[in-house]
Design an enzyme around this catalytic site. Structure first.
Site, PDB file in Angstrom:
ATOM      1  N   SER A 124      -3.740  -3.958   1.011  1.00 30.12           N
ATOM      2  CA  SER A 124      -2.166  -4.566   1.214  1.00 30.12           C
ATOM      3  C   SER A 124      -2.334  -6.317   1.919  1.00 30.12           C
ATOM      4  CB  SER A 124      -1.408  -3.676   2.279  1.00 30.12           C
ATOM      5  OG  SER A 124      -0.179  -4.068   2.571  1.00 30.12           O
TER       6      SER A 124
ATOM      7  N   GLN B  16      -6.466  -0.918   6.208  1.00 31.05           N
ATOM      8  CA  GLN B  16      -6.867  -1.487   7.634  1.00 31.05           C
ATOM      9  C   GLN B  16      -8.432  -1.963   7.695  1.00 31.05           C
ATOM     10  OE1 GLN B  16      -4.961  -1.955  10.238  1.00 31.05           O
ATOM     11  NE2 GLN B  16      -3.300  -0.752   9.660  1.00 31.05           N
TER      12      GLN B  16
ATOM     13  N   ALA C  37       0.778  -1.222   0.005  1.00 31.53           N
ATOM     14  CA  ALA C  37      -0.022   0.006  -0.031  1.00 31.53           C
ATOM     15  C   ALA C  37       0.966   1.216   0.144  1.00 31.53           C
ATOM     16  CB  ALA C  37      -0.947   0.131   1.126  1.00 31.53           C
ATOM     17  N   THR C  38       2.169   1.204   0.466  1.00 33.35           N
ATOM     18  CA  THR C  38       2.939   2.444   0.460  1.00 33.35           C
ATOM     19  C   THR C  38       3.138   2.769  -1.175  1.00 33.35           C
ATOM     20  OG1 THR C  38       4.011   1.836   2.487  1.00 33.35           O
ATOM     21  CG2 THR C  38       5.148   3.338   1.169  1.00 33.35           C
TER      22      THR C  38
ATOM     23  N   HIS D 241      -0.494  -8.137   3.814  1.00 29.09           N
ATOM     24  CA  HIS D 241       0.192  -8.481   5.043  1.00 29.09           C
ATOM     25  C   HIS D 241      -0.978  -8.152   6.121  1.00 29.09           C
ATOM     26  CE1 HIS D 241       2.364  -4.897   6.644  1.00 29.09           C
ATOM     27  NE2 HIS D 241       2.038  -4.649   5.596  1.00 29.09           N
TER      28      HIS D 241
ATOM     29  N   CYS E 202       5.429   2.351  11.633  1.00 32.33           N
ATOM     30  CA  CYS E 202       6.408   3.354  10.751  1.00 32.33           C
ATOM     31  C   CYS E 202       6.843   4.332  11.812  1.00 32.33           C
ATOM     32  CB  CYS E 202       5.616   3.926   9.741  1.00 32.33           C
ATOM     33  SG  CYS E 202       4.673   2.790   8.702  1.00 32.33           S
TER      34      CYS E 202
ATOM     35  N   THR F  17       7.977  -7.442 -13.063  1.00 36.22           N
ATOM     36  CA  THR F  17       7.460  -8.913 -13.155  1.00 36.22           C
ATOM     37  C   THR F  17       6.555  -9.133 -11.892  1.00 36.22           C
ATOM     38  OG1 THR F  17       9.655  -9.524 -14.110  1.00 36.22           O
ATOM     39  CG2 THR F  17       8.218 -11.308 -13.077  1.00 36.22           C
TER      40      THR F  17
ATOM     41  N   ASN G 297      -5.179   3.533  11.448  1.00 35.33           N
ATOM     42  CA  ASN G 297      -4.243   2.339  11.723  1.00 35.33           C
ATOM     43  C   ASN G 297      -3.908   2.660  13.201  1.00 35.33           C
ATOM     44  OD1 ASN G 297      -3.045   4.578   9.939  1.00 35.33           O
ATOM     45  ND2 ASN G 297      -1.347   3.853  10.821  1.00 35.33           N
TER      46      ASN G 297
HETATM   47  C1  PLP Z   1      -3.583   2.786   6.839  1.00 35.54           C
HETATM   48  C2  PLP Z   1      -2.148   2.391   6.108  1.00 35.54           C
HETATM   49  N1  PLP Z   1      -1.971   2.768   5.033  1.00 35.54           N
HETATM   50  C3  PLP Z   1      -0.777   2.120   4.377  1.00 35.54           C
HETATM   51  C4  PLP Z   1       0.129   1.120   5.151  1.00 35.54           C
HETATM   52  C5  PLP Z   1       1.291   0.768   4.167  1.00 35.54           C
HETATM   53  O1  PLP Z   1       0.974  -0.457   3.764  1.00 35.54           O
HETATM   54  P1  PLP Z   1       2.333  -1.507   3.280  1.00 35.54           P
HETATM   55  O2  PLP Z   1       2.857  -1.912   4.637  1.00 35.54           O
HETATM   56  O3  PLP Z   1       1.601  -2.553   2.596  1.00 35.54           O
HETATM   57  O4  PLP Z   1       3.203  -0.667   2.373  1.00 35.54           O
HETATM   58  C6  PLP Z   1      -0.357   0.893   6.105  1.00 35.54           C
HETATM   59  C7  PLP Z   1       0.806   0.016   7.048  1.00 35.54           C
HETATM   60  O5  PLP Z   1       1.018   0.131   8.026  1.00 35.54           O
HETATM   61  C8  PLP Z   1      -1.381   1.207   6.977  1.00 35.54           C
HETATM   62  O6  PLP Z   1      -1.976   0.893   8.098  1.00 35.54           O
END
Ligand code: PLP
Length: 390
Positions: free
Chosen positions: A201, A181, A73-74, A203, A328, A242, A153
């Site tokens: 995302s 989330q 998601a980042t 994970h 983070c 890829t 989050n």
């Molecule tokens: C609300 C939110 N957005 C984005 C992310 C980033 O996701 P990813 O770990 O897949 O880069 C997170 C992960 O901590 C998140 O909680």
């Protein structure tokens, strides 16, 4: 003994069924999904297509063509914020977002501000909610995107995205939601919720790390995004590289399982969360639940323990795997910008713990966790002069 894991917002373990679904795509079915000239490529291309269809179905997307795979998601969030302004005809472009977004939205916005584009960072109320009227009032002639997360989050607050997306649609502004989330935890349906772009995302939903997706609606006029990563023509030229076939298969399986389990699991986790938060607040004085009491994810509780420094509390709780806030931001001594945005003072913001419950959490673990927390807070407060003089 490993600590009791209560940090499910940071990440989740891979579901055994997800792992089983992924396994053939490492050694046996290893073809490059872009290889068009042989069966190795065809079989993985087919697996990717099935995953795309499954993900589309589970988020209410109109077509599998709307799903683009990314590394997480980042990347997706960077791709949306930067991609939309770089493709925009209106320059400088204007984007609306809000102050409690994940760092990857905020920092992407900061980057495009350096290029001269304009961002409005809306505030939230003391419960952490965005007022849809604020969105309406912030829209300008050059506004191209409004990006509001589905659920936070840190405090788990669920934003009124349906009301916001309606306003955006009326005004011709694309609506993006970081639903990392929320997806798989609460119902998310891109068409019903009026979402034009969505980030997810794997994970966070019991899938593997390093794989995510962007949903991008088929629209008229089409939503134009300049790619973030250039190279081959993968993903219709929107994201080169890829394809991570095992990851993609895992993401689809993880989402499918979460959606299937959701009604039962959200009820179970909601009860456990209420038990945890309720007992903490009942047994320990000067404790507060941060964020809206009901408009929140069923598995989240974010609690302030006044007169106790959160970092000290975590040190005093080796039996629990918890965090002060987002992974983070952990390791910094700064109070959470999310809590500060709710108008919570620095002292209280610095005494807050995020609890995230998940699939492996049991009632026994919650009861044990409560005992550990009560004991640790009592011990720390005995040493606190401020607590004695309160
Ligand atoms: C609300 C939110 N957005 C984005 C992310 C980033 O996701 P990813 O770990 O897949 O880069 C997170 C992960 O901590 C998140 O909680």
């Amino acid at each position: 003994m490993k600590p009791i894991y209560l940090d499910y917002h940071a990440t989740t373990p891979v579901d055994a069924e997800v792992l089983r679904a992924m396994e053939p795509y490492f050694c046996e079915k290893f073809g490059n999904a872009a290889s068009k000239s042989h069966a190795y490529g065809w079989e993985t291309e087919e697996a990717v297509q099935m995953a795309r269809e499954s993900i589309a179905k589970n988020i209410g997307a109109e077509s599998s063509k709307s799903i683009i795979f990314t590394s997480g998601a980042t990347e997706t969030n960077n791709m949306v914020i930067k991609g939309i302004v770089h493709a925009a005809k209106k320059k400088p472009a204007h984007i609306i977002t809000q102050v409690t977004e994940h760092k990857c939205i905020i920092e992407s916005c900061r980057e495009i501000e350096k290029e001269g584009h304009k961002i409005t960072y809306l505030g939230v109320d003391h419960d952490g909610l965005v007022d849809p009227d604020d969105v309406k009032n912030a829209i300008r002639p050059n506004t191209i995107l409004c990006s509001i997360m589905a659920a936070n989050n840190e405090i788990g607050v669920i934003q009124p995205i349906r009301e916001i997306s309606k306003i955006c649609r009326e005004k011709g502004v694309w609506f993006h939601s970081d639903a990392v989330q929320a997806v798989g935890k609460i119902p998310v349906d891109v068409q019903r919720d009026g979402i034009d772009l969505l980030s997810l995302s794997a994970h966070k939903i019991y899938g593997p790390k390093g794989i995510g997706a962007l949903y991008i609606a088929k629209a008229n006029p089409p939503i134009r995004l300049s790619p973030l990563i250039h190279g081959g023509s993968h993903e219709n030229g929107r994201r080169a590289g890829t394809l991570n076939v095992p990851g993609i298969v895992g993401l689809a399986k993880a989402l499918e399982i979460c959606v299937k389990k959701m009604p039962e699991e959200s009820k179970r986790l909601g009860l456990l969360r209420d038990r945890l938060a309720g007992e903490i607040i009942r047994r320990i004085d000067h404790t507060y639940l941060n964020g809206h009491p009901t408009k929140r994810l069923p598995h989240n509780a974010n609690i302030s323990f006044s007169y106790v420094r959160d970092t000290d509390l975590i040190m005093a709780l080796p039996e629990l795997a918890v965090a002060t806030g987002s992974a983070c931001a952990s390791g910094t001594n700064e109070p959470s910008y999310v809590l500060r945005a709710l108008g919570i003072g620095e002292d209280r913001a610095n005494s807050s713990i995020r609890f995230g419950l998940g699939r492996q959490t049991t009632k026994e673990e919650i009861d044990e966790a409560v005992e550990y927390i009560v004991r640790a807070v009592e011990k720390l407060r005995k040493k606190s002069l401020q607590y004695e003089m309160r």
